[in-house]
Write a protein that holds these residues in place. Sequence first.
Motif, mmCIF file in Angstrom:
data_model
loop_
_atom_site.group_PDB
_atom_site.id
_atom_site.type_symbol
_atom_site.label_atom_id
_atom_site.label_comp_id
_atom_site.label_asym_id
_atom_site.label_seq_id
_atom_site.Cartn_x
_atom_site.Cartn_y
_atom_site.Cartn_z
ATOM 1 N N SER A 178 0.832 -1.205 0.000
ATOM 2 C CA SER A 178 0.000 0.000 0.000
ATOM 3 C C SER A 178 0.864 1.252 0.000
ATOM 4 O O SER A 178 1.975 1.265 0.542
ATOM 5 N N CYS A 187 1.333 -3.124 -11.790
ATOM 6 C CA CYS A 187 0.296 -4.036 -11.299
ATOM 7 C C CYS A 187 0.151 -5.236 -12.232
ATOM 8 O O CYS A 187 -0.007 -6.378 -11.780
ATOM 9 N N THR A 191 0.669 -9.108 -11.046
ATOM 10 C CA THR A 191 -0.401 -10.104 -11.166
ATOM 11 C C THR A 191 -0.012 -11.226 -12.115
ATOM 12 O O THR A 191 -0.374 -12.387 -11.895
ATOM 13 N N ASN A 205 -2.524 -6.671 -0.470
ATOM 14 C CA ASN A 205 -2.939 -5.293 -0.226
ATOM 15 C C ASN A 205 -2.209 -4.377 -1.205
ATOM 16 O O ASN A 205 -1.006 -4.158 -1.090
ATOM 17 N N LEU A 206 -2.954 -3.852 -2.168
ATOM 18 C CA LEU A 206 -2.437 -2.882 -3.136
ATOM 19 C C LEU A 206 -3.169 -1.548 -3.009
ATOM 20 O O LEU A 206 -3.258 -0.786 -3.965
ATOM 21 N N SER A 207 -3.675 -1.276 -1.824
ATOM 22 C CA SER A 207 -4.481 -0.073 -1.622
ATOM 23 C C SER A 207 -3.633 1.186 -1.742
ATOM 24 O O SER A 207 -2.422 1.187 -1.542
ATOM 25 N N LEU A 211 -3.836 1.760 -9.907
ATOM 26 C CA LEU A 211 -3.727 0.490 -10.619
ATOM 27 C C LEU A 211 -4.223 0.570 -12.054
ATOM 28 O O LEU A 211 -3.790 -0.224 -12.904
ATOM 29 N N VAL A 216 -6.601 -3.497 -12.676
ATOM 30 C CA VAL A 216 -7.788 -4.054 -12.023
ATOM 31 C C VAL A 216 -8.290 -5.282 -12.782
ATOM 32 O O VAL A 216 -8.679 -6.289 -12.182
ATOM 33 N N LEU A 219 -6.167 -8.234 -11.941
ATOM 34 C CA LEU A 219 -6.517 -8.736 -10.615
ATOM 35 C C LEU A 219 -7.810 -9.543 -10.661
ATOM 36 O O LEU A 219 -7.936 -10.592 -10.024
ATOM 37 N N THR A 235 -7.709 -2.956 -2.588
ATOM 38 C CA THR A 235 -7.269 -2.163 -3.743
ATOM 39 C C THR A 235 -7.886 -0.771 -3.724
ATOM 40 O O THR A 235 -8.226 -0.228 -4.758
ATOM 41 N N HIS A 237 -8.415 3.106 -3.925
ATOM 42 C CA HIS A 237 -7.699 4.085 -4.768
ATOM 43 C C HIS A 237 -6.865 5.029 -3.914
ATOM 44 O O HIS A 237 -7.186 5.326 -2.773
#
Length: 246
Positions: A178, A187, A191, A205-207, A211, A216, A219, A235, A237
Motif C-alpha cells: 500500500s 500491477c 499479477t 494489499n495494493l491499496s 492500478l 484491475v 486482478l 485495492t 484508490h
Amino acid sequence: MNSLCECSITEKQCVILTSALKSNPSHLRELNLSRNKLGDSGVKHLCDVLKDSPCKLERLRLSNCSVTEEGYKALASALRSNPSHLIELDLTGNDPGQSGVKELSDLLQDPNCHLKTLRFLSAAADEACQYVKRVVGKNLLLQRELNLSEREIGDTRVNQIAALLRDKHCRLNTLILSYCRITEKQCVILTSALKSNPSHLRELNLSRNKLGDSGVKNLSDLLMNPQFKLEKLQTVHIEEDHPMVR
C-alpha cells in the motif's frame, strides 16, 4: 568442468555415476548435473560422495533437478560432515520449502563451512531478497509476510519482486504494497507473476495505488483462477493528499 547438464540422467544412472566418483574422487573439482531428473534419491547418492574425505569437489550445480526439502536436508548434513572443500552450490529451480532453505541457511553460519556462493534463486529474485533484508532486516525466504508499505519501489524493484513471486521458494501468505506508487503497468507485472505461482498467497494489499483499468482487470482475472486461494484483497484508490504523493 565436467558438465552433464540436460542429459536425462535419472536416479538409477546417478547411482552408477556416484559409484565411479567414489572409486576415483581426488581429481574432480566441478560437476554440473543441472536439468536432470535426479530427485531427492539421486541427490542423496551424491551426498555419499560429498561425505567422503577424499572428495575435493569445489563447485556443484544441481539447478532444476526436482530436489525438495528432503534433498536439501541431505546436502546440509553431508556438507556439515565434510565442509572444507565445496565453495559453490547451485540449487536454483528446485522446490525445498521453507525448512529446506533454513537447513542450508543455517549451514552458512557454520564457521567450518567454506561455501562462498549458494544459489537458491534467479538473479532478480535474489536481488529482491537482498533488498528486503536491507529494509526489513529479515530473510524473506523464511518469512510468510512481506510489508513494503509507503516505499516507492519503482520499476526495478517491482520486476525483482515479481521474479521472486514466480520462484518456487516463495511461500508468502501476505503481501502488502500500500502507498507504494504502484502503477498500472507494475500491477500487470505483479499479477502476471502471481498467476504463475498462485497457491500460497492469502492476502494481497495494493491499496492507495493507481492500478488503472488493466491492473484491475488483471486482478479480476487472477481471482477467477481456481488455483488462486486469495482470501483478502485490498485495492482502495490512492488519496492525492497522502504525503507519499507529494
